[in-house]
Motif scaffolding. Structure first.
Motif, PDB file in Angstrom:
ATOM      1  N   VAL A  13       0.831  -1.206   0.000  1.00 47.92           N
ATOM      2  CA  VAL A  13       0.000   0.000   0.000  1.00 47.92           C
ATOM      3  C   VAL A  13       0.867   1.258   0.000  1.00 47.92           C
ATOM      4  O   VAL A  13       0.596   2.230  -0.723  1.00 47.92           O
ATOM      5  CB  VAL A  13      -0.953  -0.009   1.209  1.00 47.92           C
ATOM      6  CG1 VAL A  13      -1.645   1.331   1.372  1.00 47.92           C
ATOM      7  CG2 VAL A  13      -2.005  -1.098   1.043  1.00 47.92           C
ATOM      8  N   GLY A  14       1.948   1.251   0.791  1.00 50.35           N
ATOM      9  CA  GLY A  14       2.838   2.412   0.824  1.00 50.35           C
ATOM     10  C   GLY A  14       3.516   2.673  -0.511  1.00 50.35           C
ATOM     11  O   GLY A  14       3.575   3.820  -0.980  1.00 50.35           O
ATOM     12  N   LEU A  15       4.018   1.621  -1.149  1.00 44.78           N
ATOM     13  CA  LEU A  15       4.657   1.795  -2.451  1.00 44.78           C
ATOM     14  C   LEU A  15       3.656   2.249  -3.510  1.00 44.78           C
ATOM     15  O   LEU A  15       3.969   3.096  -4.356  1.00 44.78           O
ATOM     16  CB  LEU A  15       5.308   0.489  -2.874  1.00 44.78           C
ATOM     17  CG  LEU A  15       6.557   0.051  -2.095  1.00 44.78           C
ATOM     18  CD1 LEU A  15       6.999  -1.337  -2.510  1.00 44.78           C
ATOM     19  CD2 LEU A  15       7.689   1.046  -2.297  1.00 44.78           C
ATOM     20  N   ASN A  16       2.441   1.696  -3.455  1.00 47.65           N
ATOM     21  CA  ASN A  16       1.426   2.102  -4.425  1.00 47.65           C
ATOM     22  C   ASN A  16       1.006   3.552  -4.218  1.00 47.65           C
ATOM     23  O   ASN A  16       0.768   4.283  -5.185  1.00 47.65           O
ATOM     24  CB  ASN A  16       0.208   1.184  -4.305  1.00 47.65           C
ATOM     25  CG  ASN A  16      -0.621   1.165  -5.564  1.00 47.65           C
ATOM     26  OD1 ASN A  16      -0.791   2.177  -6.214  1.00 47.65           O
ATOM     27  ND2 ASN A  16      -1.137   0.011  -5.904  1.00 47.65           N
ATOM     28  N   PHE A  17       0.940   3.981  -2.971  1.00 45.52           N
ATOM     29  CA  PHE A  17       0.601   5.382  -2.702  1.00 45.52           C
ATOM     30  C   PHE A  17       1.682   6.319  -3.225  1.00 45.52           C
ATOM     31  O   PHE A  17       1.380   7.370  -3.813  1.00 45.52           O
ATOM     32  CB  PHE A  17       0.410   5.589  -1.201  1.00 45.52           C
ATOM     33  CG  PHE A  17       0.144   7.016  -0.818  1.00 45.52           C
ATOM     34  CD1 PHE A  17      -1.112   7.577  -1.018  1.00 45.52           C
ATOM     35  CD2 PHE A  17       1.146   7.807  -0.272  1.00 45.52           C
ATOM     36  CE1 PHE A  17      -1.364   8.900  -0.668  1.00 45.52           C
ATOM     37  CE2 PHE A  17       0.901   9.125   0.073  1.00 45.52           C
ATOM     38  CZ  PHE A  17      -0.355   9.672  -0.122  1.00 45.52           C
ATOM     39  N   LEU A  18       2.948   5.957  -3.032  1.00 39.73           N
ATOM     40  CA  LEU A  18       4.038   6.785  -3.557  1.00 39.73           C
ATOM     41  C   LEU A  18       3.989   6.835  -5.087  1.00 39.73           C
ATOM     42  O   LEU A  18       4.192   7.903  -5.687  1.00 39.73           O
ATOM     43  CB  LEU A  18       5.380   6.226  -3.096  1.00 39.73           C
ATOM     44  CG  LEU A  18       5.758   6.446  -1.629  1.00 39.73           C
ATOM     45  CD1 LEU A  18       7.072   5.760  -1.318  1.00 39.73           C
ATOM     46  CD2 LEU A  18       5.834   7.935  -1.302  1.00 39.73           C
ATOM     47  N   ALA A  19       3.731   5.692  -5.715  1.00 40.76           N
ATOM     48  CA  ALA A  19       3.628   5.665  -7.177  1.00 40.76           C
ATOM     49  C   ALA A  19       2.491   6.555  -7.663  1.00 40.76           C
ATOM     50  O   ALA A  19       2.639   7.293  -8.649  1.00 40.76           O
ATOM     51  CB  ALA A  19       3.419   4.229  -7.650  1.00 40.76           C
ATOM     52  N   LEU A  20       1.367   6.513  -6.978  1.00 35.22           N
ATOM     53  CA  LEU A  20       0.224   7.340  -7.378  1.00 35.22           C
ATOM     54  C   LEU A  20       0.519   8.822  -7.184  1.00 35.22           C
ATOM     55  O   LEU A  20       0.214   9.654  -8.052  1.00 35.22           O
ATOM     56  CB  LEU A  20      -0.993   6.924  -6.555  1.00 35.22           C
ATOM     57  CG  LEU A  20      -2.333   7.561  -6.917  1.00 35.22           C
ATOM     58  CD1 LEU A  20      -2.709   7.238  -8.355  1.00 35.22           C
ATOM     59  CD2 LEU A  20      -3.412   7.082  -5.958  1.00 35.22           C
ATOM     60  N   PHE A  21       1.150   9.167  -6.074  1.00 36.95           N
ATOM     61  CA  PHE A  21       1.485  10.573  -5.810  1.00 36.95           C
ATOM     62  C   PHE A  21       2.491  11.103  -6.824  1.00 36.95           C
ATOM     63  O   PHE A  21       2.323  12.205  -7.374  1.00 36.95           O
ATOM     64  CB  PHE A  21       2.034  10.698  -4.387  1.00 36.95           C
ATOM     65  CG  PHE A  21       2.537  12.071  -4.045  1.00 36.95           C
ATOM     66  CD1 PHE A  21       1.643  13.106  -3.776  1.00 36.95           C
ATOM     67  CD2 PHE A  21       3.898  12.341  -3.991  1.00 36.95           C
ATOM     68  CE1 PHE A  21       2.099  14.372  -3.472  1.00 36.95           C
ATOM     69  CE2 PHE A  21       4.354  13.606  -3.677  1.00 36.95           C
ATOM     70  CZ  PHE A  21       3.454  14.625  -3.418  1.00 36.95           C
TER      71      PHE A  21
END
Length: 300
Positions: A13-21
């Motif tokens: 979830v953390g990596l996906n959030f960074l990718a989205l941001f």
């Protein structure tokens, strides 16, 4: 098992959030490529006395030929510019403001189709990242249910991998369009030198985080399935061993019970046989006496 699976889900979830941001930030900013453009120096005036060409301010005769003794790069100004997917902004040499124009209009006609494909791919990349992020958050909510968590994990991994592939293709297509625009674009826009900016770095950083999230999600799914199958196999093996022990004990007790029953039957039948033997032994003697008596009566 639940703790480690939840930790892996949090990392995804953390990596996906960074990718989205990073992807949204890169998509709306105009610092994919930065550099300088060489433009001729303007004519000096009363308001502009530096960074200009002085032809003689007091000369008012339009028929008089004026000369500039500046040669080479001294005749040009180098203004900064930065370009994104949507706009290209250049420094205004007359004031401190910037002038922006659509990068789609600057691109050559032969490259506009690729640029539109790049834009659509970037949008799909962001949308699929959002879907994957939502599925990963749902997996955290359903962490108590292993089966539902595995289903959400699998779909999140699929959407994240697809988004990463689209993002990679979009970044590469934009790079191709920009390089073609540098060579074939308008003469007043062509850069003197250029390099990739921080938006471009954020775009590829988003792709890296996206791939990291997909790999972590697939790893979590695979590891959970392997652990589940291993525990199931161990449980079935222990169950078979327990059933085998129960069956062995059952047949053992049944065998001992049948042997003891046969022994009891044998001991119960032996006295009856011994009592019958004298009766059979006395009957022949009785028959012989009767026979001799009958023979004597016949002789008389």
């Amino acid at each position: 098992m639940k703790t480690t699976r939840k930790c892996r889900a949090l990392i995804s979830v953390g990596l996906n959030f960074l990718a989205l941001f990073f992807s949204i930030t890169a998509f709306i900013t105009t610092y994919w490529c930065v550099g300088t453009q060489r433009v001729p120096k303007p004519k000096c005036s009363k308001l502009r006395t530096h960074q200009c060409i002085d032809y003689g301010v007091n000369e008012t005769d339009p028929n008089k030929v004026v000369y500039s003794w500046e040669t080479g790069d001294d005749r040009f100004l180098f203004r900064q510019f930065h370009t994104g997917i949507w706009f290209s902004c250049e420094e205004n040499i007359n004031d401190e403001r910037e002038e922006c124009r659509s990068f789609i209009d600057l691109a050559p006609a032969s490259e506009k189709g690729i640029l539109w494909l790049s834009l659509v791919s970037e949008m799909l990349y962001i949308i699929l990242l959002m879907v994957g992020f939502s599925l990963m958050c749902l997996e955290l909510v359903h962490s108590s249910n292993i089966i539902d968590g595995l289903k959400l994990n699998a779909f999140a991994a699929i959407f994240t991998v697809l988004s990463g592939l689209l993002g990679m293709v979009a970044h590469m297509m934009y790079t191709q369009v920009f390089q073609a625009t540098v060579s074939l674009g308008p003469a007043d826009w062509r850069p003197y030198n250029w390099d990739y900016g921080w938006s471009f770095c954020m775009a590829w950083g988003s792709f890296t985080c996206c791939m990291g999230a997909s790999v972590t999600t697939l790893n979590s799914y695979t590891k959970t399935v392997i652990e589940f199958r291993h525990k199931r196999k161990t449980f079935e093996q222990s169950l078979r061993e327990e059933q085998a022990r129960e069956a062995f004990g059952y047949f053992r007790e049944r065998g001992l019970h049948s042997i003891s029953k046969d022994v009891d039957d044998y001991h119960g039948q032996t006295p009856q046989g011994s009592r019958r033997s004298p009766a059979h032994g006395s009957s022949p003697s009785l028959d012989l006496s009767d026979t001799t008596g009958s023979l004597g009566e016949e002789q008389c």
